[in-house]
Write a protein that holds these residues in place. Structure first.
Motif, PDB file in Angstrom:
ATOM      1  N   ASN A 133      19.164 -37.082 -16.374  1.00  0.00           N
ATOM      2  CA  ASN A 133      18.906 -37.773 -17.634  1.00  0.00           C
ATOM      3  C   ASN A 133      20.128 -37.651 -18.531  1.00  0.00           C
ATOM      4  O   ASN A 133      20.314 -36.653 -19.211  1.00  0.00           O
ATOM      5  CB  ASN A 133      17.665 -37.196 -18.325  1.00  0.00           C
ATOM      6  N   SER A 134      20.947 -38.686 -18.528  1.00  0.00           N
ATOM      7  CA  SER A 134      22.147 -38.696 -19.368  1.00  0.00           C
ATOM      8  C   SER A 134      21.791 -39.275 -20.730  1.00  0.00           C
ATOM      9  O   SER A 134      20.687 -39.781 -20.938  1.00  0.00           O
ATOM     10  CB  SER A 134      23.240 -39.543 -18.718  1.00  0.00           C
ATOM     11  N   SER A 135      22.759 -39.230 -21.643  1.00  0.00           N
ATOM     12  CA  SER A 135      22.526 -39.810 -22.968  1.00  0.00           C
ATOM     13  C   SER A 135      22.331 -41.324 -22.879  1.00  0.00           C
ATOM     14  O   SER A 135      21.727 -41.933 -23.749  1.00  0.00           O
ATOM     15  CB  SER A 135      23.690 -39.473 -23.892  1.00  0.00           C
ATOM     16  N   ALA A 136      22.821 -41.934 -21.792  1.00  0.00           N
ATOM     17  CA  ALA A 136      22.669 -43.380 -21.592  1.00  0.00           C
ATOM     18  C   ALA A 136      21.372 -43.730 -20.865  1.00  0.00           C
ATOM     19  O   ALA A 136      21.092 -44.885 -20.612  1.00  0.00           O
ATOM     20  CB  ALA A 136      23.862 -43.919 -20.807  1.00  0.00           C
ATOM     21  N   GLY A 137      20.578 -42.701 -20.510  1.00  0.00           N
ATOM     22  CA  GLY A 137      19.326 -42.926 -19.801  1.00  0.00           C
ATOM     23  C   GLY A 137      19.349 -42.261 -18.438  1.00  0.00           C
ATOM     24  O   GLY A 137      20.361 -41.704 -18.010  1.00  0.00           O
ATOM     25  N   PRO A 138      18.209 -42.322 -17.720  1.00  0.00           N
ATOM     26  CA  PRO A 138      18.121 -41.652 -16.420  1.00  0.00           C
ATOM     27  C   PRO A 138      18.988 -42.332 -15.358  1.00  0.00           C
ATOM     28  O   PRO A 138      19.123 -43.553 -15.333  1.00  0.00           O
ATOM     29  CB  PRO A 138      16.643 -41.733 -16.064  1.00  0.00           C
ATOM     30  N   ILE A 139      19.576 -41.499 -14.492  1.00  0.00           N
ATOM     31  CA  ILE A 139      20.390 -41.993 -13.381  1.00  0.00           C
ATOM     32  C   ILE A 139      19.831 -41.401 -12.096  1.00  0.00           C
ATOM     33  O   ILE A 139      19.602 -40.196 -12.005  1.00  0.00           O
ATOM     34  CB  ILE A 139      21.871 -41.558 -13.542  1.00  0.00           C
ATOM     35  N   ASP A 140      19.605 -42.247 -11.109  1.00  0.00           N
ATOM     36  CA  ASP A 140      19.203 -41.786  -9.782  1.00  0.00           C
ATOM     37  C   ASP A 140      20.465 -41.303  -9.075  1.00  0.00           C
ATOM     38  O   ASP A 140      21.321 -42.094  -8.679  1.00  0.00           O
ATOM     39  CB  ASP A 140      18.551 -42.933  -8.998  1.00  0.00           C
ATOM     40  N   VAL A 141      20.607 -39.995  -8.947  1.00  0.00           N
ATOM     41  CA  VAL A 141      21.830 -39.388  -8.425  1.00  0.00           C
ATOM     42  C   VAL A 141      22.154 -39.888  -7.020  1.00  0.00           C
ATOM     43  O   VAL A 141      23.315 -40.139  -6.692  1.00  0.00           O
ATOM     44  CB  VAL A 141      21.717 -37.841  -8.434  1.00  0.00           C
ATOM     45  N   LEU A 142      21.143 -40.053  -6.202  1.00  0.00           N
ATOM     46  CA  LEU A 142      21.373 -40.406  -4.804  1.00  0.00           C
ATOM     47  C   LEU A 142      21.718 -41.872  -4.587  1.00  0.00           C
ATOM     48  O   LEU A 142      22.252 -42.237  -3.549  1.00  0.00           O
ATOM     49  CB  LEU A 142      20.148 -40.027  -3.960  1.00  0.00           C
ATOM     50  N   ARG A 192      29.332 -47.684 -12.757  1.00  0.00           N
ATOM     51  CA  ARG A 192      29.374 -46.949 -14.023  1.00  0.00           C
ATOM     52  C   ARG A 192      28.502 -45.692 -13.981  1.00  0.00           C
ATOM     53  O   ARG A 192      28.900 -44.644 -14.499  1.00  0.00           O
ATOM     54  CB  ARG A 192      28.928 -47.864 -15.160  1.00  0.00           C
ATOM     55  N   ASP A 193      27.318 -45.789 -13.356  1.00  0.00           N
ATOM     56  CA  ASP A 193      26.446 -44.616 -13.260  1.00  0.00           C
ATOM     57  C   ASP A 193      27.103 -43.494 -12.450  1.00  0.00           C
ATOM     58  O   ASP A 193      27.029 -42.320 -12.819  1.00  0.00           O
ATOM     59  CB  ASP A 193      25.101 -44.984 -12.618  1.00  0.00           C
ATOM     60  N   LEU A 194      27.759 -43.837 -11.364  1.00  0.00           N
ATOM     61  CA  LEU A 194      28.435 -42.838 -10.544  1.00  0.00           C
ATOM     62  C   LEU A 194      29.595 -42.217 -11.325  1.00  0.00           C
ATOM     63  O   LEU A 194      29.807 -40.997 -11.294  1.00  0.00           O
ATOM     64  CB  LEU A 194      28.933 -43.450  -9.236  1.00  0.00           C
ATOM     65  N   HIS A 195      30.318 -43.031 -12.058  1.00  0.00           N
ATOM     66  CA  HIS A 195      31.415 -42.525 -12.890  1.00  0.00           C
ATOM     67  C   HIS A 195      30.880 -41.541 -13.931  1.00  0.00           C
ATOM     68  O   HIS A 195      31.468 -40.483 -14.170  1.00  0.00           O
ATOM     69  CB  HIS A 195      32.153 -43.691 -13.553  1.00  0.00           C
ATOM     70  N   THR A 196      29.763 -41.881 -14.541  1.00  0.00           N
ATOM     71  CA  THR A 196      29.131 -40.993 -15.513  1.00  0.00           C
ATOM     72  C   THR A 196      28.744 -39.677 -14.868  1.00  0.00           C
ATOM     73  O   THR A 196      28.992 -38.599 -15.422  1.00  0.00           O
ATOM     74  CB  THR A 196      27.891 -41.659 -16.142  1.00  0.00           C
ATOM     75  N   LEU A 197      28.146 -39.748 -13.680  1.00  0.00           N
ATOM     76  CA  LEU A 197      27.735 -38.523 -12.981  1.00  0.00           C
ATOM     77  C   LEU A 197      28.918 -37.615 -12.681  1.00  0.00           C
ATOM     78  O   LEU A 197      28.809 -36.393 -12.768  1.00  0.00           O
ATOM     79  CB  LEU A 197      27.027 -38.861 -11.662  1.00  0.00           C
ATOM     80  N   ARG A 198      30.035 -38.196 -12.311  1.00  0.00           N
ATOM     81  CA  ARG A 198      31.218 -37.407 -11.948  1.00  0.00           C
ATOM     82  C   ARG A 198      31.735 -36.583 -13.131  1.00  0.00           C
ATOM     83  O   ARG A 198      32.370 -35.562 -12.928  1.00  0.00           O
ATOM     84  CB  ARG A 198      32.332 -38.310 -11.434  1.00  0.00           C
ATOM     85  N   THR A 199      31.456 -37.034 -14.337  1.00  0.00           N
ATOM     86  CA  THR A 199      31.869 -36.238 -15.491  1.00  0.00           C
ATOM     87  C   THR A 199      30.740 -35.334 -15.982  1.00  0.00           C
ATOM     88  O   THR A 199      31.011 -34.264 -16.522  1.00  0.00           O
ATOM     89  CB  THR A 199      32.325 -37.135 -16.656  1.00  0.00           C
TER      90      THR A 199
END
Length: 194
Positions: free
Chosen positions: A39-48, A53-60
């Motif tokens: 759950n990022s500030s931009a909303g939930p991300i399915d990690v798998l 953009r979602d993957l880039h966010t996860l990497r940070t």
């Protein structure tokens, strides 16, 4: 579930899959079943399933500190290159002077002697003690301002005195930054300390 500011201990004997869980979180392995959500500030991300953009966010937002800093820190890169690599990748337009300032700030936060700057920046990992190398690894993880840090046996390669110093550092950083930790270990004393 791991909430902001929490530390979840994942404990088990060697070979039970603790590191496999960390590799799944970091997307180095793909599980056969299950799901992982961040759950990022931009909303939930399915990690798998994250891409673009979602993957880039996860990497940070999710970073890892590995068990053995000797093998996780490139012997061919200087401290400045190692710690600043996340900025080079995730903020490529950042000016060299700004990147250096942020590297120095990260090194200061993990307790490396700022009186040794700038000579410290041009040194290589083998020129540091085990505790200092683990502090470099923590600085490298923190440089991109993550929300979750996966700590895979972060003190197992250190002697007892240095273990306590590194654990105190991690606790202080957690309080200051509101970090969530996934602490992977086989040592219940480390879990109790955290």
């Amino acid at each position: 579930d791991i909430k902001r500011g929490e530390c979840l201990g994942l404990v088990g004997e060697s070979g039970c899959g603790k590191t496999t869980v960390s590799k799944i979180l970091m997307r180095a392995l793909t599980p056969d079943t299950g799901s992982v959500h961040f759950n990022s500030s931009a909303g939930p991300i399915d990690v798998l399933k994250a891409q673009g953009r979602d993957l880039h966010t996860l990497r940070t937002k999710i970073q890892m500190v590995f068990q053995d800093p000797v093998s996780s820190l490139s012997p061919r890169m200087t401290v400045e290159e190692i710690v600043g690599e996340g900025l080079r990748v995730h903020e490529p337009g950042l000016a060299v002077a700004e990147r250096r300032a942020r590297v120095q700030d990260a090194l200061r936060q993990v307790g490396l002697d700022e009186t040794a700057f700038p000579a410290l920046l041009s040194r290589y990992p083998h020129e540091f003690s085990g505790g200092q190398r683990q502090r470099l690894a923590v600085a490298r993880a923190l440089i991109v301002n993550p929300q979750l840090v996966v700590l895979d046996e972060p003190t197992s390669a250190l002697d007892v005195t240095i273990q306590h110093q590194v654990l105190a550092l991690l606790q202080g950083l957690q309080r200051e930054r509101g970090l969530a930790y996934l602490l992977i270990t086989h040592d219940l004393a480390v879990v109790a300390a955290m």
